[in-house]
Design a protein around this motif. Sequence first.
Motif, mmCIF file in Angstrom:
data_model
loop_
_atom_site.group_PDB
_atom_site.id
_atom_site.type_symbol
_atom_site.label_atom_id
_atom_site.label_comp_id
_atom_site.label_asym_id
_atom_site.label_seq_id
_atom_site.Cartn_x
_atom_site.Cartn_y
_atom_site.Cartn_z
ATOM 1 N N VAL A 16 0.768 -1.252 0.106
ATOM 2 C CA VAL A 16 0.020 -0.007 0.118
ATOM 3 C C VAL A 16 0.929 1.169 0.064
ATOM 4 C CG1 VAL A 16 -1.858 1.422 1.287
ATOM 5 C CG2 VAL A 16 -1.665 -1.175 1.160
ATOM 6 N N PHE A 17 0.769 2.159 -1.017
ATOM 7 C CA PHE A 17 1.473 3.409 -1.045
ATOM 8 C C PHE A 17 0.710 4.545 -0.759
ATOM 9 C CE2 PHE A 17 3.753 0.389 -3.687
ATOM 10 C CZ PHE A 17 5.089 0.724 -3.395
ATOM 11 N N SER A 18 1.128 5.330 0.216
ATOM 12 C CA SER A 18 0.382 6.538 0.635
ATOM 13 C C SER A 18 1.334 7.757 0.921
ATOM 14 C CB SER A 18 -0.241 6.053 2.085
ATOM 15 O OG SER A 18 0.680 6.263 2.928
ATOM 16 N N GLY A 19 0.479 8.825 1.267
ATOM 17 C CA GLY A 19 1.219 10.224 1.487
ATOM 18 C C GLY A 19 0.817 10.570 2.893
ATOM 19 N N HIS A 20 0.288 11.866 2.858
ATOM 20 C CA HIS A 20 -0.494 12.528 4.208
ATOM 21 C C HIS A 20 0.400 12.764 5.298
ATOM 22 C CE1 HIS A 20 -3.916 13.471 6.478
ATOM 23 N NE2 HIS A 20 -4.067 12.548 7.296
ATOM 24 N N VAL A 45 4.947 4.720 3.140
ATOM 25 C CA VAL A 45 4.423 6.182 3.562
ATOM 26 C C VAL A 45 5.489 7.160 2.931
ATOM 27 C CG1 VAL A 45 3.560 7.896 5.141
ATOM 28 C CG2 VAL A 45 3.153 5.398 5.778
ATOM 29 N N SER A 46 5.154 8.073 1.797
ATOM 30 C CA SER A 46 6.145 8.654 1.163
ATOM 31 C C SER A 46 5.800 10.004 1.769
ATOM 32 C CB SER A 46 5.968 8.525 -0.336
ATOM 33 O OG SER A 46 6.444 7.161 -0.794
ATOM 34 N N SER A 47 7.022 10.830 1.914
ATOM 35 C CA SER A 47 7.174 12.360 2.120
ATOM 36 C C SER A 47 6.653 13.165 1.017
ATOM 37 C CB SER A 47 8.613 12.884 2.791
ATOM 38 O OG SER A 47 8.381 14.052 3.340
ATOM 39 N N ALA A 48 6.562 14.278 1.085
ATOM 40 C CA ALA A 48 5.907 15.199 0.196
ATOM 41 C C ALA A 48 6.830 15.727 -0.677
ATOM 42 C CB ALA A 48 5.222 16.376 1.090
ATOM 43 N N ILE A 49 6.140 16.171 -2.088
ATOM 44 C CA ILE A 49 6.911 16.990 -3.011
ATOM 45 C C ILE A 49 6.832 18.416 -2.521
ATOM 46 C CG2 ILE A 49 6.468 18.095 -5.251
ATOM 47 C CD1 ILE A 49 5.069 15.252 -6.077
ATOM 48 N N GLY A 50 5.916 18.797 -1.573
ATOM 49 C CA GLY A 50 5.635 20.115 -1.109
ATOM 50 C C GLY A 50 6.088 20.214 0.148
ATOM 51 N N CYS A 51 5.572 20.835 1.113
ATOM 52 C CA CYS A 51 5.873 20.993 2.570
ATOM 53 C C CYS A 51 6.210 19.719 3.284
ATOM 54 C CB CYS A 51 4.778 21.555 3.320
ATOM 55 S SG CYS A 51 4.839 22.238 4.713
ATOM 56 N N GLN A 52 7.749 19.924 3.912
ATOM 57 C CA GLN A 52 7.894 18.796 4.684
ATOM 58 C C GLN A 52 7.901 19.164 6.282
ATOM 59 O OE1 GLN A 52 9.768 16.071 3.268
ATOM 60 N NE2 GLN A 52 8.722 17.344 1.463
ATOM 61 N N LEU A 53 7.077 18.308 7.147
ATOM 62 C CA LEU A 53 7.107 18.463 8.366
ATOM 63 C C LEU A 53 7.964 17.690 9.378
ATOM 64 C CD1 LEU A 53 2.957 17.938 8.436
ATOM 65 C CD2 LEU A 53 4.318 19.867 8.108
ATOM 66 N N GLY A 54 8.725 17.079 8.674
ATOM 67 C CA GLY A 54 9.912 16.275 9.497
ATOM 68 C C GLY A 54 11.201 16.796 8.748
ATOM 69 N N LEU A 75 10.587 12.177 -4.348
ATOM 70 C CA LEU A 75 9.748 11.222 -5.086
ATOM 71 C C LEU A 75 10.191 9.907 -4.664
ATOM 72 C CD1 LEU A 75 9.593 12.802 -8.697
ATOM 73 C CD2 LEU A 75 7.540 12.684 -7.030
ATOM 74 N N ARG A 76 9.455 8.683 -4.996
ATOM 75 C CA ARG A 76 9.596 7.452 -4.845
ATOM 76 C C ARG A 76 9.554 6.462 -5.881
ATOM 77 N NH1 ARG A 76 10.218 4.765 -0.098
ATOM 78 N NH2 ARG A 76 9.123 6.278 1.119
ATOM 79 N N ARG A 118 12.443 2.903 -3.293
ATOM 80 C CA ARG A 118 13.432 3.751 -2.833
ATOM 81 C C ARG A 118 13.182 5.393 -2.856
ATOM 82 N NH1 ARG A 118 19.233 2.082 -4.800
ATOM 83 N NH2 ARG A 118 18.366 0.502 -3.510
ATOM 84 N N TYR A 119 13.365 6.091 -2.083
ATOM 85 C CA TYR A 119 12.993 7.449 -1.831
ATOM 86 C C TYR A 119 14.030 8.591 -2.263
ATOM 87 C CZ TYR A 119 10.679 12.031 -0.409
ATOM 88 O OH TYR A 119 10.372 13.167 -0.176
ATOM 89 N N TYR A 120 14.125 9.267 -3.172
ATOM 90 C CA TYR A 120 14.850 10.345 -3.788
ATOM 91 C C TYR A 120 14.317 11.556 -3.694
ATOM 92 C CZ TYR A 120 17.235 6.484 -6.655
ATOM 93 O OH TYR A 120 17.731 5.254 -6.949
#
Length: 313
Positions: A242-246, A262-271, A277-278, A290-292
């Motif tokens: 299952v691939f998600s964001g949020h 769970v993939s981080s954002a193209i936009g705003c980072q909260l961490g 992109l993955r 793999r996340y790049y």
Amino acid sequence: MSAAEAGGVFRRARGRTLDAFPSEKEREWKGPFYFIQGADPQFGLMKAWSTGNCDSGGDEWGQEIRLTEQAVQAVNKLKPRPRFFVLCGDLIHAMPGTPWRKEQTADLQRVLARVDSDIPLVLVSGNHDLGNAPTPETVAEFQRTWGDDYFSFWVGGVLCLVLNSQFWYDASRCPALKQAQDQWLDRQLSVAGQRECQHAIVFQHIPLFLQSIDEDDDYFNLTKSVRREVADKLVRAGVTAVFSGHYHRNAGGTYQNLDMVVSSAIGCQLGQDTHGLRVVVVTAEKIVHRYYSLDELSEKGIEDDLMGLMKEK
């Protein structure tokens, strides 16, 4: 660009399927391939977050435009081409009925129109696209603007299910729509359960969980009772990822044979992650991802070990 003008790029999900992939041609496994997953371009959040006004802020989104343009350029440069580019929700920040929604939508459509025409876009609905408690009206608006809120498609022998996770978060204002998706999903999973596909993969906005199936309820996951019911249903059918964001951070875990990504954002980072992109490689036996960062993918492309997996038979 109006929704009608953007129709060729953004409105491919109709009748609960994606016509970019004719199912009769795509049901057979033909060897490894890869796709690109992104999440949360969320035009407007960076300004809203920086001012501490996430509910009614977000009157500027120039940073998100530039980041999404960089993402599109990075994807377009990749060789061989990815089979598709999926965005896992929160396309824009402005909630239904709030200021700047129309303008954010138009700007995102303009940027996404630059995705190479040989790379189909797969668009997933998020809470900011539908509202935290969606209604028939907000779902209909999403469908007019971006396409169906849930659908399936086949690509290279793999069954892909795009789900509306808001129905599992709060369907109090649209119970009939949730019931319809649940019944549709059961039919789709019966196909996966008969092992008629090489893999079955799910795309949705809200993660089932961030790290563990037993973690506490949180804004960024589904409630324990819901997540376990859904996860068990997916596992029984043989869904492997299952691939998600949020979350706007990278996270994830496993539950039995299910990989929750769970993939981080193209936009705003909260961490502490980078805008990115993955890359997801699908082989006969496994799914490797793999996340790049956007800079890494733009400048260096996909690493040799992942490219090597696509040469396996």
